[in-house]
Design a protein around this motif. Structure first.
Motif, short mmCIF file in Angstrom:
data_model
loop_
_atom_site.label_atom_id
_atom_site.label_comp_id
_atom_site.label_asym_id
_atom_site.label_seq_id
_atom_site.Cartn_x
_atom_site.Cartn_y
_atom_site.Cartn_z
N LEU A 231 29.32 12.40 -18.52
CA LEU A 231 30.49 12.20 -19.39
C LEU A 231 30.48 10.82 -20.02
O LEU A 231 31.07 10.62 -21.09
CB LEU A 231 31.77 12.40 -18.59
N ASP A 232 29.82 9.85 -19.38
CA ASP A 232 29.70 8.51 -19.97
C ASP A 232 28.99 8.55 -21.32
O ASP A 232 29.17 7.66 -22.16
CB ASP A 232 28.93 7.58 -19.03
N GLY A 239 28.17 17.99 -23.63
CA GLY A 239 28.13 19.42 -23.92
C GLY A 239 26.74 19.90 -24.28
O GLY A 239 26.33 21.00 -23.89
N ALA A 240 26.01 19.07 -25.01
CA ALA A 240 24.64 19.44 -25.37
C ALA A 240 23.73 19.54 -24.15
O ALA A 240 22.76 20.30 -24.14
CB ALA A 240 24.07 18.42 -26.35
N ARG A 244 30.18 21.51 -18.83
CA ARG A 244 31.49 21.96 -19.31
C ARG A 244 32.46 20.80 -19.13
O ARG A 244 33.00 20.57 -18.05
CB ARG A 244 31.94 23.19 -18.53
N THR A 245 32.68 20.07 -20.21
CA THR A 245 33.36 18.78 -20.12
C THR A 245 34.79 18.91 -19.61
O THR A 245 35.24 18.09 -18.80
CB THR A 245 33.36 18.08 -21.48
#
Length: 350
Positions: A231-232, A239-240, A244-245
């Motif tokens: 997520l950083d 997402g790429a 699943r954010t």
């Protein structure tokens, strides 16, 4: 390529080596400081006890008076500060990385207000001291539920979550203030002391219960560290990579809220620790890693235990809660952070 360049180590490897040495030094200093502070907390007070005698009393050996003082009063208070500080440090580290905002903390996300509401509600109901941490934990989880419900429509977008957290915190704090105003005089003082944050009067039952739950929550935080690292990179890149954010952010948010709620259950809504610790760790050890979470927990434990010792032995006023010290430190720290955040904007308009 010259012979000198072949013999010299790559810059990246040299930099990584410096970071590892700095991290190791920071960890050793933190462990030594924690051990020293714990020793001071066990040996000092109205009745001074030598270190050797205090350690024997900790395991039930020696004079019965020493055993009583150490086991029933000093040790639970010190361990409660360590456990709560570690939880706040890791919770702050997770939240600031999760929201990519250096001002994110349990205060901003409403956890403090929820914990206060739960504890004050039980105080109003005449519950025993043992049940008040349970109310604090329940209130913190209630704040997380409200945060998730109101932030879900945006797919848990960062900006909406922060604004929702501020709204939840303000509403819960207003409810707490209203309840305290309506309290009888004999209950208002107790409620106000708890809402400031204190580890006074903690028992082994509370410490072991919260400590066991804290270990599980810390294990979950370390298990989810890879998701936090992805997520950083930003939502698009995450997402790429197949993450699943929204679900990952929700899991991390729940873990951080549980950590902060457990800390509040032990020490009340202590401010500043969760806000400051991630900045200290990042400044001294560099970019965040899995080790950063462990160092954040260690730093939080040292900071809260040190603050409690200041309250007990260095301030002329007796009976102050530890939150009074952390709040005093937190106000100028927050101001400095806000000025640092606004300075690039000011320079860009200059």
């Amino acid at each position: 390529m010259t012979a000198a360049s072949l013999l010299s180590p790559p810059k990246a490897a040299t930099s990584r080596g410096r970071v590892r040495r700095r991290v190791l030094l920071f960890a050793l200093i933190g462990i030594a400081a924690l051990f020293t502070l714990l020793t001071v907390s066990l040996t000092t007070g109205e009745m001074s006890i030598p270190a050797g005698t205090a350690l024997r009393a900790l395991v039930g050996l020696g004079d019965s008076g020493d055993v009583l003082v150490i086991q029933q009063f000093r040790a639970p208070r010190a361990v409660a500060a360590i456990v709560a500080g570690a939880g706040l440090g890791v919770a702050g580290c997770v939240l600031q990385r999760l929201f990519r905002n250096p001002l994110a903390s349990p205060d901003v996300m409403g956890v403090t207000g929820g914990a206060s509401l739960g504890a004050v509600a039980l105080i109003a109901a005449g519950a025993t001291q043992t049940l008040i941490p349970v109310g604090a934990l329940s209130g913190g989880l209630l704040a997380a539920l409200l945060l998730g419900v109101f932030g879900w429509r945006s797919g848990l977008a960062v900006t909406r979550l922060v604004l929702t957290g501020l709204a939840v915190q303000a509403a819960l704090a207003a409810a707490v203030n209203l309840m305290i105003v309506r309290f009888p005089a004999e209950l208002a003082g107790s409620a106000l002391q708890w809402t400031t944050g204190s580890v006074y009067g903690r028992t082994w039952t509370e410490v072991w219960g919260a400590g066991a739950a804290m270990l599980l929550a810390l294990a979950a935080a370390f298990a989810l560290h890879r998701s936090l690292a992805v997520l950083d990179l930003g939502d698009d890149s995450a997402g790429a990579l197949g993450l699943r954010t929204s679900h990952a952010r929700l899991r991390l948010l729940v873990v951080a809220v549980v950590l902060a709620s457990l800390a509040a259950a032990l020490a009340g809504p202590v401010t500043f620790v969760a806000l400051a610790v991630p900045h200290v760790v990042r400044f001294l050890t560099g970019p965040p890693t899995a080790v950063s979470l462990a160092l954040a927990g260690l730093t939080g434990a040292v900071l809260l235990l040190a603050s409690d010792l200041v309250v007990q032995h260095l301030l002329p006023v007796e009976g102050l809660p530890v939150g009074a010290v952390t709040a005093t430190l937190g106000a100028p720290w927050l101001l400095v952070l806000m000025l640092r955040q606004s300075s690039p904007v000011q320079r860009s308009h200059g």
